[in-house]
Design a protein around this motif. Structure first.
Motif, PDB file in Angstrom:
ATOM      1  N   ASP A 198      -3.152 -10.454   0.856  1.00 48.12           N
ATOM      2  CA  ASP A 198      -2.373  -9.478   1.615  1.00 48.12           C
ATOM      3  C   ASP A 198      -1.066 -10.101   2.090  1.00 48.12           C
ATOM      4  O   ASP A 198      -0.025  -9.435   2.115  1.00 48.12           O
ATOM      5  CB  ASP A 198      -3.190  -8.971   2.799  1.00 48.12           C
ATOM      6  N   THR A 228       0.707 -12.484   0.599  1.00 49.63           N
ATOM      7  CA  THR A 228       1.646 -12.611  -0.513  1.00 49.63           C
ATOM      8  C   THR A 228       2.278 -11.277  -0.897  1.00 49.63           C
ATOM      9  O   THR A 228       3.369 -11.248  -1.458  1.00 49.63           O
ATOM     10  CB  THR A 228       0.925 -13.206  -1.740  1.00 49.63           C
ATOM     11  N   SER A 229       1.609 -10.162  -0.562  1.00 45.65           N
ATOM     12  CA  SER A 229       2.166  -8.857  -0.902  1.00 45.65           C
ATOM     13  C   SER A 229       3.188  -8.371   0.120  1.00 45.65           C
ATOM     14  O   SER A 229       4.059  -7.560  -0.211  1.00 45.65           O
ATOM     15  CB  SER A 229       1.042  -7.821  -1.036  1.00 45.65           C
ATOM     16  N   ARG A 230       3.100  -8.831   1.353  1.00 46.48           N
ATOM     17  CA  ARG A 230       4.062  -8.433   2.386  1.00 46.48           C
ATOM     18  C   ARG A 230       4.255  -9.568   3.394  1.00 46.48           C
ATOM     19  O   ARG A 230       3.898  -9.437   4.572  1.00 46.48           O
ATOM     20  CB  ARG A 230       3.595  -7.160   3.084  1.00 46.48           C
TER      21      ARG A 230
END
Length: 344
Positions: free
Chosen positions: A320, A322-324
């Motif tokens: 999570d 790394t996605s935001r």
């Protein structure tokens, strides 16, 4: 005067009903909406109304007045009339609804504080490691910037103390044990602590690991709770804290309307404040019901109580992150504690 014994019987009956209400409240747990709770409310309210009416009627009837003269009732009679107007069966229900709403509002504020404290607690070891790494590269000559140019930093190096971290690890007694003069050891430790606090406040608050590690898994897990809860949880917590404080004040002021102890000892000014507080409580409850505050507080508490992910490696939180990453870094920069303490 013949009316006075009648009013005495009315007062006695009212006191008996109030006593029955006390017995029911003491024997049965307070359960809003329950049959016995409603019966206790009815007995208590009816008994108090009878007692107040009997006292007021007795005071008025006990004093004869000339025919055709309309005398204003005495202060005691006015007080009894105000109390009788104050007490209605709906007041206790308003009090209970406000109490429940205040508890829900205070709970969401407390849950949000716990979530923020979890971030700070998880960040502390990583923060300390970053600061210690910088202090380990800082030579003792940097102590002169704080202790003064005349500070004999060379004496520390002669005894095997080469970095600021070495000074903090040794402490004053360790430096003296290594052979450093006390007049040098004491200012050296004080200067090292000051430099460490400066570095603690200026260290970059970022997560720079290449993958989930033990030092970052706890931080990411704690941050994920706030990220998932979103800004609505923060808004609910702030609104809940303000509402809980306001409700606490109003509930304390309205106590004479629902509790027999304060009711029997309240003076005219306290009675007026209780009536105004009850009116304000009704307005707050109506507004909260229109805005759906109770549901908003409850949902925010549920989101905040989910807690960090149970995965010990922190893989879900890392994915999570790394996605935001910008959301995580923004919250970490906002809530990370930049202060560190060293034993005196």
């Amino acid at each position: 005067m013949r009316h006075v014994p009648f009013f005495r019987w009315v007062v006695t009956l009212g006191l008996v009903l109030m006593g029955c209400s006390f017995v029911l409240y003491g024997a049965v747990p307070d359960s809003p909406g329950g049959g016995l709770g409603a019966l206790a409310d009815g007995l208590g309210t009816g008994g108090f109304l009878l007692a107040a009416g009997g006292l007021a009627g007795g005071v008025i009837r006990a004093r004869p007045r000339p025919r055709g003269v309309h005398r204003r009732p005495g202060r005691r009679a006015e007080l009894m009339r105000d109390v009788a107007a104050l007490v209605t069966p709906g007041h206790r229900r308003v009090f209970r609804r406000a109490t429940r709403l205040g508890e829900t509002a205070a709970l969401v504020a407390r849950d949000y504080r716990h979530a923020v404290d979890a971030v700070r607690t998880a960040w502390a070891p990583s923060h300390r490691a970053l600061v210690d790494a910088e202090l380990a590269l800082m030579p003792v000559t940097r102590l002169k910037r704080v202790a003064g140019r005349a500070f004999p930093a060379g004496e520390l190096a002669e005894h095997g103390v080469h970095t600021v971290r070495d000074v903090l690890d040794a402490e004053e007694w360790g430096l003296e044990h290594a052979g450093v003069n006390r007049r040098v050891a004491r200012p050296a430790v004080a200067a090292a602590r000051r430099l460490a606090q400066e570095r603690a406040r200026s260290v970059t608050v970022r997560i720079e690991a290449d993958g989930p590690e033990a030092g970052t898994a706890a931080v990411l897990g704690a941050l994920r709770v706030l990220v998932e809860a979103g800004p609505r949880a923060k808004g609910a917590a702030e609104r809940g804290e303000a509402l809980a404080a306001r409700l606490d004040t109003l509930l304390a002021e309205s106590a004479p309307a629902v509790r027999f102890g304060p009711m029997l000892t309240a003076g005219p000014r306290r009675i007026r404040r209780a009536r105004a507080a009850l009116a304000e409580l009704r307005r707050l409850l109506d507004r909260a019901e229109r805005d759906g505050l109770a549901q908003s507080f409850a949902q925010a508490s549920v989101d905040l109580l989910r807690g960090p992910d149970a995965d010990p490696a922190g893989l879900a939180a890392w994915v999570d992150f790394t996605s935001r990453p910008e959301k995580y870094h923004a919250l970490l920069s906002k809530f990370a504690d930049r202060s560190l303490s060293w034993a005196d």
